[in-house]
Structure formats: structure tokens, C-alpha cells
Design a protein around this motif. Structure first.
Motif, PDB file in Angstrom:
ATOM      1  N   GLY A   1      -0.678  -3.188  -5.066  1.00 43.54           N
ATOM      2  CA  GLY A   1      -0.008  -2.285  -6.008  1.00 43.54           C
ATOM      3  C   GLY A   1      -0.703  -0.966  -6.257  1.00 43.54           C
ATOM      4  O   GLY A   1      -0.145   0.089  -6.288  1.00 43.54           O
ATOM      5  N   MET A   2      -2.025  -0.930  -6.303  1.00 38.26           N
ATOM      6  CA  MET A   2      -2.901   0.291  -6.128  1.00 38.26           C
ATOM      7  C   MET A   2      -2.568   1.234  -5.016  1.00 38.26           C
ATOM      8  O   MET A   2      -2.342   2.397  -5.058  1.00 38.26           O
ATOM      9  CB  MET A   2      -4.408  -0.111  -6.414  1.00 38.26           C
ATOM     10  CG  MET A   2      -4.571  -0.606  -7.694  1.00 38.26           C
ATOM     11  SD  MET A   2      -6.573  -1.295  -7.781  1.00 38.26           S
ATOM     12  CE  MET A   2      -7.309   0.360  -7.774  1.00 38.26           C
ATOM     13  N   ASP A   3      -2.496   0.530  -3.986  1.00 41.59           N
ATOM     14  CA  ASP A   3      -2.452   1.392  -2.688  1.00 41.59           C
ATOM     15  C   ASP A   3      -1.111   2.141  -2.626  1.00 41.59           C
ATOM     16  O   ASP A   3      -1.098   3.383  -2.347  1.00 41.59           O
ATOM     17  CB  ASP A   3      -2.562   0.697  -1.296  1.00 41.59           C
ATOM     18  CG  ASP A   3      -2.507   0.996  -0.061  1.00 41.59           C
ATOM     19  OD1 ASP A   3      -3.353   1.250   0.326  1.00 41.59           O
ATOM     20  OD2 ASP A   3      -1.026   1.525   0.336  1.00 41.59           O
ATOM     21  N   SER A   4       0.079   1.565  -3.032  1.00 36.36           N
ATOM     22  CA  SER A   4       1.177   2.021  -3.044  1.00 36.36           C
ATOM     23  C   SER A   4       1.565   3.046  -4.035  1.00 36.36           C
ATOM     24  O   SER A   4       2.164   4.085  -3.676  1.00 36.36           O
ATOM     25  CB  SER A   4       2.320   1.040  -2.939  1.00 36.36           C
ATOM     26  OG  SER A   4       3.759   1.662  -2.666  1.00 36.36           O
ATOM     27  N   SER A   5       0.889   2.655  -5.179  1.00 42.60           N
ATOM     28  CA  SER A   5       1.232   3.752  -6.450  1.00 42.60           C
ATOM     29  C   SER A   5       0.139   5.050  -6.108  1.00 42.60           C
ATOM     30  O   SER A   5       0.834   5.869  -6.268  1.00 42.60           O
ATOM     31  CB  SER A   5       0.599   3.061  -7.512  1.00 42.60           C
ATOM     32  OG  SER A   5       1.229   1.844  -7.970  1.00 42.60           O
ATOM     33  N   ALA A   6      -0.859   4.750  -5.307  1.00 42.33           N
ATOM     34  CA  ALA A   6      -1.487   5.995  -5.131  1.00 42.33           C
ATOM     35  C   ALA A   6      -0.827   6.889  -4.046  1.00 42.33           C
ATOM     36  O   ALA A   6      -0.633   8.202  -4.288  1.00 42.33           O
ATOM     37  CB  ALA A   6      -2.933   5.658  -4.632  1.00 42.33           C
ATOM     38  N   ARG A   7      -0.125   6.316  -3.020  1.00 42.99           N
ATOM     39  CA  ARG A   7       0.640   7.045  -2.096  1.00 42.99           C
ATOM     40  C   ARG A   7       1.779   7.573  -2.750  1.00 42.99           C
ATOM     41  O   ARG A   7       2.041   8.824  -2.439  1.00 42.99           O
ATOM     42  CB  ARG A   7       1.004   6.140  -0.908  1.00 42.99           C
ATOM     43  CG  ARG A   7       0.121   5.418  -0.175  1.00 42.99           C
ATOM     44  CD  ARG A   7       0.621   4.745   1.043  1.00 42.99           C
ATOM     45  NE  ARG A   7      -0.601   3.806   1.461  1.00 42.99           N
ATOM     46  CZ  ARG A   7      -1.126   4.319   2.751  1.00 42.99           C
ATOM     47  NH1 ARG A   7      -1.014   5.611   2.999  1.00 42.99           N
ATOM     48  NH2 ARG A   7      -2.096   3.604   3.239  1.00 42.99           N
ATOM     49  N   ASN A   8       2.391   7.115  -3.465  1.00 44.69           N
ATOM     50  CA  ASN A   8       3.573   7.576  -4.196  1.00 44.69           C
ATOM     51  C   ASN A   8       3.291   8.796  -5.250  1.00 44.69           C
ATOM     52  O   ASN A   8       3.997   9.790  -5.413  1.00 44.69           O
ATOM     53  CB  ASN A   8       4.502   6.547  -4.814  1.00 44.69           C
ATOM     54  CG  ASN A   8       5.297   5.707  -3.816  1.00 44.69           C
ATOM     55  OD1 ASN A   8       6.445   6.291  -3.379  1.00 44.69           O
ATOM     56  ND2 ASN A   8       4.967   4.747  -3.268  1.00 44.69           N
ATOM     57  N   ALA A   9       2.219   8.497  -5.785  1.00 45.38           N
ATOM     58  CA  ALA A   9       1.731   9.445  -6.737  1.00 45.38           C
ATOM     59  C   ALA A   9       1.225  10.640  -6.297  1.00 45.38           C
ATOM     60  O   ALA A   9       1.400  11.925  -6.806  1.00 45.38           O
ATOM     61  CB  ALA A   9       0.606   8.899  -7.684  1.00 45.38           C
ATOM     62  N   MET A  10       0.851  10.483  -5.059  1.00 50.94           N
ATOM     63  CA  MET A  10       0.558  11.746  -4.313  1.00 50.94           C
ATOM     64  C   MET A  10       1.656  12.667  -3.812  1.00 50.94           C
ATOM     65  O   MET A  10       1.465  14.004  -3.568  1.00 50.94           O
ATOM     66  CB  MET A  10      -0.406  11.359  -2.968  1.00 50.94           C
ATOM     67  CG  MET A  10      -1.797  11.000  -3.181  1.00 50.94           C
ATOM     68  SD  MET A  10      -2.265  10.387  -1.561  1.00 50.94           S
ATOM     69  CE  MET A  10      -3.815   9.635  -1.943  1.00 50.94           C
ATOM     70  N   LEU A  11       2.811  11.997  -3.626  1.00 52.86           N
ATOM     71  CA  LEU A  11       3.832  12.547  -2.966  1.00 52.86           C
ATOM     72  C   LEU A  11       4.276  13.886  -3.422  1.00 52.86           C
ATOM     73  O   LEU A  11       4.485  14.932  -2.723  1.00 52.86           O
ATOM     74  CB  LEU A  11       4.994  11.604  -2.908  1.00 52.86           C
ATOM     75  CG  LEU A  11       5.902  11.888  -1.514  1.00 52.86           C
ATOM     76  CD1 LEU A  11       5.192  11.536  -0.525  1.00 52.86           C
ATOM     77  CD2 LEU A  11       6.973  10.718  -1.683  1.00 52.86           C
ATOM     78  N   PRO A  12       4.697  14.073  -4.436  1.00 50.05           N
ATOM     79  CA  PRO A  12       5.233  15.339  -5.190  1.00 50.05           C
ATOM     80  C   PRO A  12       3.956  16.397  -4.941  1.00 50.05           C
ATOM     81  O   PRO A  12       4.698  17.648  -4.656  1.00 50.05           O
ATOM     82  CB  PRO A  12       5.394  15.277  -6.650  1.00 50.05           C
ATOM     83  CG  PRO A  12       5.521  13.705  -6.683  1.00 50.05           C
ATOM     84  CD  PRO A  12       4.405  13.038  -5.887  1.00 50.05           C
ATOM     85  N   GLY A  13       3.110  16.341  -4.966  1.00 49.55           N
ATOM     86  CA  GLY A  13       1.882  17.349  -5.046  1.00 49.55           C
ATOM     87  C   GLY A  13       1.912  17.859  -3.438  1.00 49.55           C
ATOM     88  O   GLY A  13       1.152  18.905  -2.876  1.00 49.55           O
ATOM     89  N   LEU A  14       2.141  16.672  -2.351  1.00 45.10           N
ATOM     90  CA  LEU A  14       1.832  16.959  -1.000  1.00 45.10           C
ATOM     91  C   LEU A  14       3.198  17.567  -0.464  1.00 45.10           C
ATOM     92  O   LEU A  14       3.149  18.761   0.449  1.00 45.10           O
ATOM     93  CB  LEU A  14       2.005  15.824  -0.156  1.00 45.10           C
ATOM     94  CG  LEU A  14       0.687  14.915  -0.372  1.00 45.10           C
ATOM     95  CD1 LEU A  14       0.543  13.570   0.491  1.00 45.10           C
ATOM     96  CD2 LEU A  14      -0.699  15.756  -0.003  1.00 45.10           C
ATOM     97  N   VAL A  15       4.311  17.381  -0.899  1.00 49.41           N
ATOM     98  CA  VAL A  15       5.616  18.058  -0.306  1.00 49.41           C
ATOM     99  C   VAL A  15       6.596  18.857  -1.365  1.00 49.41           C
ATOM    100  O   VAL A  15       7.543  19.522  -0.751  1.00 49.41           O
ATOM    101  CB  VAL A  15       6.520  16.975   0.304  1.00 49.41           C
ATOM    102  CG1 VAL A  15       5.647  16.078   1.251  1.00 49.41           C
ATOM    103  CG2 VAL A  15       7.109  15.931  -0.924  1.00 49.41           C
ATOM    104  N   GLY A  16       6.188  18.894  -2.665  1.00 49.33           N
ATOM    105  CA  GLY A  16       6.992  19.505  -3.379  1.00 49.33           C
ATOM    106  C   GLY A  16       8.010  18.524  -4.112  1.00 49.33           C
ATOM    107  O   GLY A  16       8.263  17.627  -3.456  1.00 49.33           O
ATOM    108  N   MET A  17       8.584  18.783  -5.134  1.00 52.00           N
ATOM    109  CA  MET A  17       9.427  18.238  -5.931  1.00 52.00           C
ATOM    110  C   MET A  17      10.898  18.028  -5.350  1.00 52.00           C
ATOM    111  O   MET A  17      11.604  17.149  -5.243  1.00 52.00           O
ATOM    112  CB  MET A  17       9.991  18.621  -7.488  1.00 52.00           C
ATOM    113  CG  MET A  17       8.490  18.355  -8.456  1.00 52.00           C
ATOM    114  SD  MET A  17       7.521  16.882  -8.746  1.00 52.00           S
ATOM    115  CE  MET A  17       8.779  16.109  -9.531  1.00 52.00           C
ATOM    116  N   GLU A  18      11.094  19.242  -4.761  1.00 46.17           N
ATOM    117  CA  GLU A  18      12.447  19.171  -4.261  1.00 46.17           C
ATOM    118  C   GLU A  18      12.754  18.586  -2.966  1.00 46.17           C
ATOM    119  O   GLU A  18      13.863  18.166  -2.760  1.00 46.17           O
ATOM    120  CB  GLU A  18      13.115  20.870  -3.973  1.00 46.17           C
ATOM    121  CG  GLU A  18      12.259  21.400  -2.876  1.00 46.17           C
ATOM    122  CD  GLU A  18      10.776  21.832  -2.998  1.00 46.17           C
ATOM    123  OE1 GLU A  18      10.081  22.551  -2.336  1.00 46.17           O
ATOM    124  OE2 GLU A  18      10.326  21.573  -4.174  1.00 46.17           O
TER     125      GLU A  18
END
Length: 454
Positions: A121-138
């Protein structure tokens, strides 16, 4: 307009490419183990109920790890969290391999998967929480679709390969492969730039109670890990119908419409096969989901995302009910593939709704709740399917679960109209998003400060 998978996020971010590389290898190893553990438990006990109990033993550690992990993710470097979590996961897989060589005993099949579940749960949550900062909200819908294409590729290749390996090399070899896959994932994460804890006041997105998805803001105090931080995240969920609906409808689908605990018994009885048939049953939903992910170029244009989730879950439940009465293997696999196709579309829309729900400083907690739902629901589903099958038979268990899933989706749509009627305003109506921010800030002030959601 292309319907094929949008690969723009891969071209945009080197860190996203590294994250995807590690994830792809790790998913394959995890899928192998997902088949090996219930197979080994059923081989030892010959009981679908025990298979369900092994899955249940992972539920509470997973929920605890996801919820507490969400507050850690909002307070610590997310890259370091991934490294620690995956290192422990490698040790757990190695322990399962050693147990398979030495016996095997039943208790390690309860203990080590439970530890891995708490960390996943921590692993997947961390990956998904990173996502907007890596690629942008759009780019979130496209990025989520890429994530899903990897998961579903693993869901096809992993079980199919697992069926061959179980018939040949044995379960211990599968566990060693999983351990090595964790090490490869760690190496990929080490190439990423640091992902420091976000300030709680970072601008993000919000899901408005009025049913419009737009930008959101929270106070400037940094998040601190612990129970209070976790409770703040749960308060946000309670007050946002779109987010709450995304969680509730998924719990409904996973608890009632996920008969995977019965696959070992169905492979041996209803379909008269062995390990190869078992691998096909596990792989079929992934095959349909992969087709859905690879043809998901249109998902970013959907504005009624809550309604799209409801429709997808209705299709899922109907396909599972049909699978319960289909004793011809080819038809059964086709229906499982249809269910998987609907499920991946539901997952893309649900993840997008939740990732838009709050600022970066809240996102780890929201994704922690999401992981508790996504990974915890199927474990309750395993217990439900195994218990009903023990009392009334496999067919009744599968069919009744699919019909209950359909009924639950309709109830959710009726009880949470803010979820069903929600419209995305991110791309086409920025002025609505700005107005929503002002309204949300006013609500925060009226509540005496602190971010509660709406």
C-alpha cells in the motif's frame, strides 16, 4: 482522434520513465507470486476457504500500512520510501522461497504475504502521489492509463508464466524471481531525482462538492505523519462525494464481484484442467484490461467520470455473473476478459478523480486510502467467495456475487449523486476552477482553518 494509448508522459519526464521501468519489472514478479501463494495453499489444504483466509490475513496489515503510509508519504522523501519498502519486499519473497524448499509449512504463507501487503500500500501510494509532479495534472489520465497497461501486461504474462513454472520449476523458483524483481525495481528508483516531502500548502486540484472538478488549495502548515494526519485525510474523503463514491463503488465491485479465490477449485472441477487452466483463468481479466488500457486514448476527453465508473462497474458485475454459469472454458475466459476491460477503465477514471482531489501535501493520504480499498477489497472478496462457495457451491457464489455487484453500483449511484453527476473542468473551464478555489477557501476559514475537503 486517436484511441491508442497516449505515451506523452514517457517523453516528458525522465523520472517517470524510471518509475515505469521499475514498476513494470516488479509487477511481473508480484503477479507470479499472486498465483503461487493460493496454489500452494490449496495444494496443502485442498480448501478454498483456507485460500480465502490467507488472503484475509493480508487485509488488516494492508489497510494499516496504506493509511499510516499515506501520512508518511506526505511527510518524507517518496523515493526513499520506495527503496525501503521494496528492500523488505525482496526479503519476504526470499523467505517464501526458503519455506518452499524446506517443507513447506503453512504459517509462512500467512505471515510473509501479510507483511508484503502492508508494504504494498505504501509502495503504490508513493508512486501515485509522485505522478502529478512528474508529468503535470493535464497528463494524469494518460499516465494512469500507462500505469494500468503495465499492471495488466503483468496480469497476463505473470499468471500464464506462473502456470508453466508451477508445472515445471515449482513454487520456490517463482518466489526467487519475485525477489530479484524487487532488486531491479530498487535499481530503477535509485536513478530518479529525490522526491522530497511536499509542503501542505502546494497548489493542487480539488473535487468540489458541487460536482465540478477543479483546482484546490490548503493551508501552509507542512504535513506531519501520524494518526491525526491520517484522520485529516479521512475527513476529506467523508466530505467529498466524488472521492467517497470512487472508494465505495470499488469496494462493492471487489467484495462481491471478485471470485479469484475460487479459481483453483474451478480450474480443477468446472473446467477439468490443471495448472495451465488455472493460469489462464488468472490471466484472462488481465488480457481484457490490457486491451482496454492500450485503447484508452479517449479517456482524457470524458467529462462525466463518475458516471463512467458506474457504467464500467455494471459491465464488470454482469460479466462476472455470466462467467459463473459458463462452463465452456473459452466462453468463461472471454467473459473474464470483458470484466477486465471494464475494470481497467473504472480504475483509470477512479485514480484520476482521486489524484485531482487535493493538493500535493494531501495526495499521499488520499492514495493511501485508495490503496486500502483497491488491495483490501479483493481480500474481503476472497473470503466472501470462499465462504459462499463452501455453503452453496462455486456457481452460486460467482453468480450471486456478480449480481450483488450490479445492485451495489446502482445503489451507490443513487445514494451519492455528487459522484455520478461530477464533471471535470480541468481542461475546458478554468474560470469554474478558480471560483471553486475561492469557495473552498471560504469553507476552510469557516471551519477554523485546516484542510477538511468539501
Amino acid at each position: 482522434m486517436s484511441i491508442l494509448l497516449d505515451l506523452t508522459p514517457l517523453r516528458r519526464s525522465r523520472d517517470y520513465r524510471a518509475l515505469i521501468t521499475g514498476l513494470g519489472v516488479s509487477v511481473l514478479g508480484n503477479q507470479l507470486t499472486t498465483v503461487a501463494v493460493p496454489f500452494q495453499v490449496y495444494a496443502i489444504t485442498r480448501s478454498s476457504l483456507v485460500v480465502g483466509l490467507v488472503s484475509l490475513a493480508q487485509l488488516f496489515p494492508l489497510i494499516f500500512g496504506s493509511l499510516l503510509g499515506g501520512s508518511l508519504i506526505d511527510a518524507m522523501d517518496r523515493r526513499k520510501i520506495l527503496i525501503v519498502v521494496e528492500s523488505i519486499g525482496a526479503l519476504c519473497s526470499a523467505a517464501l522461497a526458503l519455506n518452499a524448499d524446506a517443507g513447506p509449512a503453512l504459517w509462512p504463507l500467512f505471515v510473509f504475504p501479510a507483511i508484503t501487503a502492508a508494504l504494498s500500500g505504501m509502495d503504490s501510494s508513493a508512486r501515485n502521489a509522485m505522478l502529478p509532479g512528474l508529468v503535470g495534472m493535464e497528463m494524469l489520465p494518460a499516465s494512469n492509463a500507462i500505469f494500468q497497461s503495465l499492471f495488466q501486461t503483468g496480469a497476463i504474462v505473470g499468471p500464464a508464466v506462473a502456470g508453466l513454472l508451477l508445472a515445471g520449476a515449482g513454487v520456490h523458483f517463482i518466489y526467487w524471481i519475485d525477489a530479484v524483481s524487487y532488486l531491479v525495481a530498487i535499481a530503477a528508483v535509485l536513478t530518479m531525482s529525490p522526491q522530497p516531502a511536499p509542503n501542505a500548502g502546494v497548489m493542487g486540484a480539488g473535487v468540489m462538492g458541487a460536482g465540478v472538478m477543479g483546482a484546490g488549495v490548503m493551508g501552509s502548515a507542512p504535513a506531519r505523519p501520524g494518526l491525526r494526519s491520517t484522520i485529516d485525510g479521512l475527513k476529506f474523503v467523508r466530505r467529498s462525494q466524488p472521492v467517497l463514491g470512487a472508494y465505495v463503488i470499488d469496494v462493492n465491485a471487489m467484495v462481491f464481484g471478485m471470485p479469484r479465490a475460487l479459481f483453483p477449485a474451478l480450474a480443477a472441477t468446472a473446467f477439468g484442467g490443471g495448472t495451465t487452466t488455472l493460469g489462464l483463468l488468472y490471466a484472462a481479466p488481465g488480457a481484457g484490461a490490457l486491451i482496454g488500457a492500450l485503447t484508452s486514448g479517449w479517456v482524457g476527453r470524458v467529462r462525466r467520470q463518475g458516471l463512467a465508473v458506474v457504467v464500467a462497474v455494471l459491465v464488470w458485475g454482469a460479466a462476472i455473473a455470466g462467467f459463473g454459469v459458463a462452463h465452456w472454458l473459452a466462453l468463461a475466459l472471454l467473459l473474464l476478459a470483458v470484466a477486465g476491460w471494464a475494470d481497467v477503465l473504472s480504475a483509470v477514471f477512479r485514480n484520476t478523480i482521486i489524484q485531482f482531489a487535493g493538493p500535493d501535501g494531501m495526495r499521499g493520504r488520499l492514495m493511501g486510502v485508495q490503496m486500502a480499498v483497491v488491495a483490501g477489497g479483493p481480500r474481503l472478496g476472497d473470503l466472501e467467495a470462499g465462504a459462499v462457495a463452501t455453503a452453496f457451491g462455486d456457481t452460486v457464489s460467482v453468480v450471486s456475487g456478480g449480481l450483488a455487484c450490479v445492485a451495489g453500483a446502482l445503489v451507490c449511484a443513487w445514494a451519492l449523486p455528487g459522484f455520478t453527476r461530477m464533471r471535470s473542468a480541468l481542461h475546458e473551464r478554468p474560470e469554474v476552477a478558480e471560483a471553486a478555489v475561492s469557495a473552498e477557501l471560504a469553507l476552510i476559514t469557516a471551519d477554523g482553518g485546516g484542510y477538511q475537503g468539501v
